[in-house]
Scaffold this motif. Structure first.
Motif, PDB file in Angstrom:
ATOM      1  N   CYS A  30       0.879  -0.928   0.150  1.00 41.80           N
ATOM      2  CA  CYS A  30      -0.045  -0.149   0.102  1.00 41.80           C
ATOM      3  C   CYS A  30       0.857   1.253  -0.021  1.00 41.80           C
ATOM      4  O   CYS A  30       0.729   2.105  -0.624  1.00 41.80           O
ATOM      5  CB  CYS A  30      -1.081   0.047   1.073  1.00 41.80           C
ATOM      6  N   GLU A  33       2.699   1.605  -3.497  1.00 41.24           N
ATOM      7  CA  GLU A  33       1.748   2.214  -4.254  1.00 41.24           C
ATOM      8  C   GLU A  33       1.338   3.524  -4.226  1.00 41.24           C
ATOM      9  O   GLU A  33       1.302   4.209  -5.217  1.00 41.24           O
ATOM     10  CB  GLU A  33       0.195   1.172  -4.258  1.00 41.24           C
ATOM     11  N   GLY A  34       1.178   3.911  -2.977  1.00 45.29           N
ATOM     12  CA  GLY A  34       0.808   5.391  -2.691  1.00 45.29           C
ATOM     13  C   GLY A  34       2.309   6.012  -3.261  1.00 45.29           C
ATOM     14  O   GLY A  34       2.044   7.316  -3.841  1.00 45.29           O
ATOM     15  N   ARG A  37       2.020   6.277  -7.184  1.00 42.15           N
ATOM     16  CA  ARG A  37       1.041   7.489  -7.764  1.00 42.15           C
ATOM     17  C   ARG A  37       1.392   8.727  -7.363  1.00 42.15           C
ATOM     18  O   ARG A  37       1.060   9.752  -8.341  1.00 42.15           O
ATOM     19  CB  ARG A  37      -0.206   7.084  -6.866  1.00 42.15           C
ATOM     20  N   LYS A  38       1.914   9.052  -6.331  1.00 43.91           N
ATOM     21  CA  LYS A  38       2.570  10.467  -6.041  1.00 43.91           C
ATOM     22  C   LYS A  38       3.640  10.830  -7.087  1.00 43.91           C
ATOM     23  O   LYS A  38       3.525  11.885  -7.522  1.00 43.91           O
ATOM     24  CB  LYS A  38       3.032  10.772  -4.807  1.00 43.91           C
ATOM     25  N   SER A  42      -0.406  11.590  -9.142  1.00 50.71           N
ATOM     26  CA  SER A  42      -1.864  11.101  -8.654  1.00 50.71           C
ATOM     27  C   SER A  42      -2.183  11.236  -7.446  1.00 50.71           C
ATOM     28  O   SER A  42      -1.395  11.226  -6.527  1.00 50.71           O
ATOM     29  CB  SER A  42      -2.099   9.620  -9.286  1.00 50.71           C
ATOM     30  N   GLU A  43      -3.527  11.342  -7.097  1.00 55.50           N
ATOM     31  CA  GLU A  43      -3.940  11.650  -5.613  1.00 55.50           C
ATOM     32  C   GLU A  43      -3.589  10.167  -4.859  1.00 55.50           C
ATOM     33  O   GLU A  43      -4.245   9.084  -5.404  1.00 55.50           O
ATOM     34  CB  GLU A  43      -5.196  12.010  -5.516  1.00 55.50           C
ATOM     35  N   ALA A  44      -2.749   9.991  -3.656  1.00 49.44           N
ATOM     36  CA  ALA A  44      -2.521   8.719  -3.083  1.00 49.44           C
ATOM     37  C   ALA A  44      -2.890   8.815  -1.739  1.00 49.44           C
ATOM     38  O   ALA A  44      -2.300   8.167  -1.035  1.00 49.44           O
ATOM     39  CB  ALA A  44      -1.342   8.240  -3.747  1.00 49.44           C
ATOM     40  N   LEU A  47      -6.214   5.640   0.301  1.00 47.62           N
ATOM     41  CA  LEU A  47      -6.089   4.443  -0.642  1.00 47.62           C
ATOM     42  C   LEU A  47      -6.272   3.245   0.234  1.00 47.62           C
ATOM     43  O   LEU A  47      -5.654   3.050   1.303  1.00 47.62           O
ATOM     44  CB  LEU A  47      -4.717   4.621  -1.363  1.00 47.62           C
ATOM     45  N   TYR A  49      -5.410  -0.821  -0.317  1.00 46.60           N
ATOM     46  CA  TYR A  49      -4.868  -1.865  -1.129  1.00 46.60           C
ATOM     47  C   TYR A  49      -4.906  -3.214  -0.796  1.00 46.60           C
ATOM     48  O   TYR A  49      -4.590  -3.651   0.228  1.00 46.60           O
ATOM     49  CB  TYR A  49      -3.264  -1.542  -1.129  1.00 46.60           C
ATOM     50  N   GLN A 149     -10.422   5.216  -4.010  1.00 42.43           N
ATOM     51  CA  GLN A 149      -9.416   4.972  -4.478  1.00 42.43           C
ATOM     52  C   GLN A 149      -8.999   3.256  -4.091  1.00 42.43           C
ATOM     53  O   GLN A 149      -8.442   3.126  -3.031  1.00 42.43           O
ATOM     54  CB  GLN A 149      -7.754   5.713  -4.431  1.00 42.43           C
ATOM     55  N   SER A 192       5.183  -3.315  -5.767  1.00 37.86           N
ATOM     56  CA  SER A 192       4.934  -2.124  -4.889  1.00 37.86           C
ATOM     57  C   SER A 192       5.349  -2.519  -3.539  1.00 37.86           C
ATOM     58  O   SER A 192       5.585  -1.513  -2.677  1.00 37.86           O
ATOM     59  CB  SER A 192       3.348  -2.146  -4.857  1.00 37.86           C
TER      60      SER A 192
END
Length: 214
Positions: A30, A33-34, A37-38, A42-44, A47, A49, A149, A192
């Motif tokens: 998680c 992935e955050g 995305r940042k 992207s907004e993360a 979230l 996961y 998300q 991730s």
């Protein structure tokens, strides 16, 4: 009695004199992935996961921070109760019991871990079964946590492919028709968890270095 890692594995610590950090694997995924995305803008900050395979668990990030809970069990969505509470424990079914790989293999006479399912009819049947349970779980998480998300990973989503993601997105957003659109996607990268581990180590070590300098 609580014991330190050094006391339990003294030989290991003698031969590997490096800092050691412990974290749940889905939490690391998680976090990774955050981070990714940042990196692409992207907004993360908020979230969920989810990992589906031999088990069913989730990492939850809110306001940029992983949620661990009072007993460090935040994200154990596999333990969600699917029916009315019963005092007969043998009759009580959890989410994980219904959708783990063993349950799917037994119910559909397949080997989910073998890879992508080529039979479209069978894949659709499995999606029907899974989405009924996962829609319940995702809708409740979204409603309670106000997170739109969702990242879905693991052996099961990988085997079912895009059909599964499309169906689950449609079902969840159909149920949550008055809520903001929920986006359920596959992970940006397959690594991730490794990325999340690297980020965790960096953050913890840099704070230690800075505090020593102060």
């Amino acid at each position: 009695e609580e014991k330190k890692f050094d006391d339990i594995f003294p030989t290991f610590r003698e031969n590997v004199p490096l800092p050691i950090f412990f974290e749940n694997d889905v939490n690391l995924a998680c976090k990774g992935e955050g981070f990714m995305r940042k990196k692409v803008g992207s907004e993360a900050s908020n979230l969920i996961y989810m990992s589906l395979g031999t088990g069913c668990g989730a990492g939850i990030m809110m306001d940029g921070q992983l949620r661990r809970g009072t007993n460090f069990k935040s994200g154990e969505i596999g333990n969600m109760v699917l029916d009315k509470i019963s005092f007969n424990e043998s009759a009580q079914k959890s989410l994980e019991e219904m959708i783990n790989i063993d349950a799917l293999n037994s119910l559909f006479h397949i080997n989910m871990a073998a890879g992508n399912l080529r039979d479209e009819s069978l894949r659709s049947e499995i999606c029907d079964y899974l989405c009924a349970y996962l829609c319940f779980a995702v809708c409740n998480l979204v409603t309670v946590l106000d997170i739109d998300q969702i990242v879905l990973s693991g052996v099961t989503p990988n085997a079912l492919g895009e059909t599964f993601y499309r169906r689950l997105n449609e079902d969840v957003n159909r149920v949550l028709k008055d809520a903001p659109h929920v986006c359920i996607t596959s992970p940006m990268v397959s690594s991730s968890g490794i990325i999340g581990g690297a980020v965790t180590v960096f953050e913890r070590l840099i704070f230690e270095v800075l505090s020593e300098e102060v």
